[in-house]
Scaffold this motif. Structure first.
Motif, short mmCIF file in Angstrom:
data_model
loop_
_atom_site.label_atom_id
_atom_site.label_comp_id
_atom_site.label_asym_id
_atom_site.label_seq_id
_atom_site.Cartn_x
_atom_site.Cartn_y
_atom_site.Cartn_z
N ALA A 236 9.39 -5.01 3.14
CA ALA A 236 9.50 -4.51 1.77
C ALA A 236 8.15 -4.48 1.07
O ALA A 236 7.82 -3.53 0.34
N ALA A 237 7.35 -5.52 1.27
CA ALA A 237 6.03 -5.59 0.65
C ALA A 237 5.13 -4.47 1.19
O ALA A 237 4.36 -3.86 0.45
N LEU A 242 2.28 0.74 0.57
CA LEU A 242 2.08 2.12 1.00
C LEU A 242 2.28 3.10 -0.15
O LEU A 242 1.57 4.11 -0.26
N ALA A 243 3.22 2.77 -1.03
CA ALA A 243 3.46 3.63 -2.19
C ALA A 243 2.31 3.55 -3.19
O ALA A 243 1.93 4.55 -3.80
N LEU A 248 -4.39 3.19 2.51
CA LEU A 248 -4.77 1.86 3.02
C LEU A 248 -5.05 1.93 4.51
O LEU A 248 -4.43 2.71 5.25
N ASP A 249 -6.00 1.10 4.95
CA ASP A 249 -6.34 1.11 6.38
C ASP A 249 -6.47 -0.29 6.98
O ASP A 249 -6.85 -0.44 8.15
N GLY A 250 -6.15 -1.33 6.20
CA GLY A 250 -6.19 -2.69 6.72
C GLY A 250 -5.21 -3.58 5.97
O GLY A 250 -5.09 -3.46 4.74
N LEU A 266 5.15 0.27 8.83
CA LEU A 266 4.09 1.22 9.16
C LEU A 266 4.55 2.21 10.23
O LEU A 266 4.25 3.41 10.15
N LYS A 267 5.29 1.71 11.21
CA LYS A 267 5.81 2.59 12.26
C LYS A 267 6.76 3.62 11.66
O LYS A 267 6.67 4.82 11.99
N ASP A 268 7.66 3.17 10.78
CA ASP A 268 8.61 4.09 10.14
C ASP A 268 7.89 5.12 9.28
O ASP A 268 8.39 6.24 9.09
N ALA A 269 6.73 4.74 8.74
CA ALA A 269 5.96 5.65 7.88
C ALA A 269 5.06 6.57 8.70
O ALA A 269 4.32 7.39 8.12
#
Length: 339
Positions: A236-237, A242-243, A248-250, A266-269
């Motif tokens: 959830a965090a 991501l929103a 973001l890269d790290g 991250l995989k789902d995104a």
């Protein structure tokens, strides 16, 4: 029926106007105590009605050879405790070390106030010489209960509530700094963090250490989302971050379970780890090696910490003049595929 509170070493010390260590020396008949001071403590013992328990007598050499390993969590939190692989690492390391010393650990689950009182009574009534305490929540009363009862005990991690108790911990800020260094070395420029609960000292230290290290690297603004050390809260965090920070890269997550949740989000995104986003956790628990990709993380030297907990507890058995001690260990980076 609720057990009435028995007079403690602290009660005697307060009545006599001396330290807890002085009371312990009198009880164990240490020869160096001045006669006038001994008489003062003896009067306080009679006035308070304090009765030395079997654990106190163990300090004089009559021991059971048993130690209680008390796992204390929030009310009704057995699933929380046994569902977190980090606590499996702690208990496994403690059991392994004690058994090599011929000491027989007994696990006691204290997941309610009544269970915590029963854990204290278990040791007070002579079923164990002392206790090694592992807590899962910040406002835990268990360390204070053992201190008030005058029972030998050592705590894993710095207590959130002040108590004069020995403990071992890891340098959380140092570990978080190692995570920051690794992300920056990979070229990450839009770094975020998933922090643990704000009332947990370890979570506070990891967040502070990470922010300070990133500032030293010239990145003073680090977006943060909070979780509760579970995989679902990490997921959830990560979605929240991501929103808010789509480029973001790290990511540094304050424990491995939250990092595993971040990997799932991250995989789902559609973000590839570590090509698009590098991820680092903390603890080096089971999810770190079994996640896909395998998780780069900050490891605590669990075996050394378990050995030190045992040493600190045994010191209380053999030294009537014992005073609380702590030992802080340095963590290290474990490099895997995620960063």
């Amino acid at each position: 029926m609720k057990e009435s509170r028995a007079p403690t070493l602290e009660d005697v010390a307060s009545e006599a106007g001396v330290s807890r260590a002085t009371v312990s020396r009198v009880i164990n008949d240490v020869a160096t105590v001045a006669p006038a001071l001994r008489a003062k403590v003896d009067r306080a013992i009679k006035k308070t009605g304090y009765r030395p328990n079997k654990a106190a007598r163990a300090l004089a050499g009559s021991r059971t050879g048993a130690v209680a390993l008390v796992i204390s969590g929030s009310d009704g939190s057995a699933d929380e405790i046994f569902g977190d692989p980090f606590f499996g690492r702690i208990t496994g390391a403690i059991f392994k070390h004690l058994r090599t010393m011929g000491i027989h650990p007994t696990m006691v689950l204290a997941d309610s106030e009544q269970a915590r009182a029963e854990a204290v009574a278990f040791v007070r009534h002579g079923n164990a010489d002392g206790a090694l305490l592992v807590s899962t929540h910040a406002d835990d009363t268990l360390p204070g209960l053992f201190v008030d009862a005058g029972l030998p005990a050592v705590l894993f991690a710095r207590p959130a509530l002040h108590a004069p108790i020995s403990y071992v911990d890891v340098a959380h800020e140092v570990g978080a700094g190692l995570a920051a260094d690794r992300l920056v070395a990979r070229g990450c420029r839009r770094v975020v963090t998933i922090a643990g609960p704000t009332d947990v000292p370890a979570a506070q230290d990891r967040l502070t250490g990470f922010r300070q290290a990133m500032a030293r690297h010239g990145q003073p603004s680090v977006s943060v989302a909070y979780g509760n050390f579970t995989q679902d809260s990490g997921e959830a965090a990560m979605l929240d971050l991501l929103a808010r920070v789509p480029d973001l890269d790290g990511v540094f997550a304050a424990n491995d379970l939250m990092a595993a949740g971040a990997l799932r989000a991250l995989k789902d995104a559609g973000r590839v780890v570590p090509t698009d986003v590098a991820v680092i956790g903390f603890d080096n628990s089971a999810p770190a090696s079994t996640s896909v990709p395998a998780l780069t993380t900050i490891a605590q030297p669990m075996e050394e910490m378990a050995a030190e907990m045992s040493r600190l507890l045994l010191a209380q058995f053999t030294s009537p003049a014992w005073e609380p001690e702590c030992k802080i260990f340095n963590p290290h980076l474990v490099e895997r595929d995620s960063a």
